[in-house]
Design an enzyme around this catalytic site. Sequence first.
Site, PDB file in Angstrom:
ATOM      1  CD  GLU A  81      -2.746  -1.332  -0.107  1.00 10.66           C
ATOM      2  OE1 GLU A  81      -2.943  -0.326  -0.823  1.00 10.66           O
ATOM      3  OE2 GLU A  81      -3.147  -2.473  -0.429  1.00 10.66           O
ATOM      4  CG  HIS A 134      -1.144   1.176  -4.473  1.00 10.30           C
ATOM      5  ND1 HIS A 134      -1.150   1.055  -5.849  1.00 10.30           N
ATOM      6  CD2 HIS A 134      -1.613  -0.010  -4.000  1.00 10.30           C
ATOM      7  CE1 HIS A 134      -1.585  -0.162  -6.176  1.00 10.30           C
ATOM      8  NE2 HIS A 134      -1.865  -0.825  -5.080  1.00 10.30           N
ATOM      9  CG  HIS A 191       1.830   5.496  -8.849  1.00  9.38           C
ATOM     10  ND1 HIS A 191       1.042   4.548  -9.453  1.00  9.38           N
ATOM     11  CD2 HIS A 191       2.390   6.202  -9.857  1.00  9.38           C
ATOM     12  CE1 HIS A 191       1.125   4.692 -10.765  1.00  9.38           C
ATOM     13  NE2 HIS A 191       1.941   5.678 -11.036  1.00  9.38           N
TER      14      HIS A 191
END
Length: 673
Positions: A465, A468, A471
Amino acid sequence: MTNPLLADWDTPFHIAPFDRISDDDFAPAFEEALSAHLREIDAIANNPEPPSFANTIEAMEGAGEALDKVLSVFFSVAGADSNPERQALQREFSPKLAAHSSAIYANETLFARIADLWARRDTLGLSEEEARVLYLTHRGFVRAGAALEGAEAERMKAVKSRLAVLGTSFTQNLLKDEADWFMPLAEADLEGLPGFVVDAARAAGEALEQDGPVVTLSRSLIVPFLQFSPRRDLREKAFRAWAARGENGGETDNREIAAEVLALREERAKLLGYPDFAHFKLETEMAGTPERVRELLMQVWEPAKAQALRDQAEMEEMLRDDGVNDALQPWDWRYYAEKRRRASYDLDESELKPYLQLDRMIEAAFTCANRLFGLEFAPLDVPLYHPDCRAWEVTRNGEHLAVFIGDYFARASKRSGAWCSAMRSQAKRPRVETPIVINVCNFSKPSQGKPALLSYDDARTLFHEFGHALHQMLSDVEFGSVSGTSVARDFVELPSQLYEHWLEVPEVLEEFATHAETGAAMPKALLDKVLAAATFDMGFQTVEYVASALVDLEFHSGAAPADPMAKQAEVLQGIGMPQAITMRHATPHFAHVFAGDGYSSGYYSYMWSEVMDADAFAAFEEAGGAFDPETAHKLEEFILSKGGSREAEELYTAFRGRMPGVEALLKGRGLVA
Ligand SMILES: [Zn+2]
């Protein structure tokens, strides 16, 4: 008084003022924000000026600010801290949101402006990113059917609404079949089952008001039962019921629904001018075409099957040693695999856990981000929606970059699973926005005064996670619609799956996996066992997954099959499916593909991402190590900062110098030496 959801947020970094928002504020703010967005869209559509990128596309990017604020707060609390009022609001908001976006796509005046810009795109002097956003906006409208007229437009509407109804029926039938079946166990039938399975079977019996323990079709109960029960007859009975979900005849049978869904999807694709549904669906993915998906899956299939057959031969001997004179059957696989696993690895989770403290693992994730990208994390004291949430300000060279929020502990009000979402996405136009990103997990909360300990899977989830989140936080694009994780579905898991690799870097575990009581580093032998166990039974796991992905792909390639079950049998026969393994999800309960559109002809995408993450991490290893600065710089420059502002293939090729091959994945899964 102004609704606190719609007011200016004078908080640090404009984080939502959670302490001032009450549940009564959501519905009025939602209605107000929806109509404000529609008014903005109408103003754009009816602008008397001729269409320009600024007055149409950029204006659309900027519209809906109030709606974004309301929804970011609402969906955060609805997912991570729900209550009956919030559940009721969610049921009310979902259809309204669907209707809202349909209304925008159906706005003909607006589409005429977009189509005009699209036709003149080469004369508009657009930057590369502007051109990309125009392309994506236009494509989104066309794919939604905005360019259809008359009878075709009407038919598209009918097809879509019928598909929505069928998707819901498919799910409800499946839930009913799962809820209706259970198998009572006598006390003697519990022999050989570990304590946690016995407890779960007793709890399930109580929940169903039975006198004793039962096995149900819930994955978290039936899978360990199949793994541990020495009773071959009971395993067979349970497995057959599990495999027959959605295929039991009568009202809950999903086979006809599957056939109708496939036919309607084909019609939908053809109305939009595509040869079949797979071509329509894959157009927006990195894979691009069914041919490329098939090629990837078949490259993995043969080595996976060979490994599975080697494992099968070993287990057939174990079956004979148990005095069974039969071929290994699907209800035997998990049981003998578990026996093999204990014999080869004997990894005891309870031995491992004291080394994996939540706070140390958060520190590990932050430290890796510091070494790779220079990020610094400082605790931030702001009111959030639950006392378990923690926030950090993320900076680089003293400059504010993002806010990161972690909400790690399970509670009854949180839905299951783990996820990352942006409460605010990065953008520069028409307004500068810095990201606010949250990771939500379901780790067990320790009792007062004890450190929170993770399983190895939990620690991997934390890194996943956080990948992510990177990102989102490192996103550096102009427009919000292409920032952060707004990328193709088969590309979005690259940063997250890639980041998991840093947890396995020995120097990271040596520094951060320290014993909660003694402070000692994790022993090397334990670490090696953890890493070796990761590839166990991968032949089986890969075979059941790839078989499902291939059936999904062939269902949507060419003419829709009138009899999906016959088509499924034909595909499996064509690839030589081992008889002791079944598809991970057979057609009548393949919810990924039939409950909605999300993963239809897209089930392959998990593996597509894995091919890339394995190949991308290999780039670090080839360059000299997990923290190679030049490779880290390229990763940020070409992937983490770019969001969806370029085609995924272009980004990956810029990072790696070529497209990924399957070698690193096969090695990572232990399918080649
Ligand atoms: Zn993910």
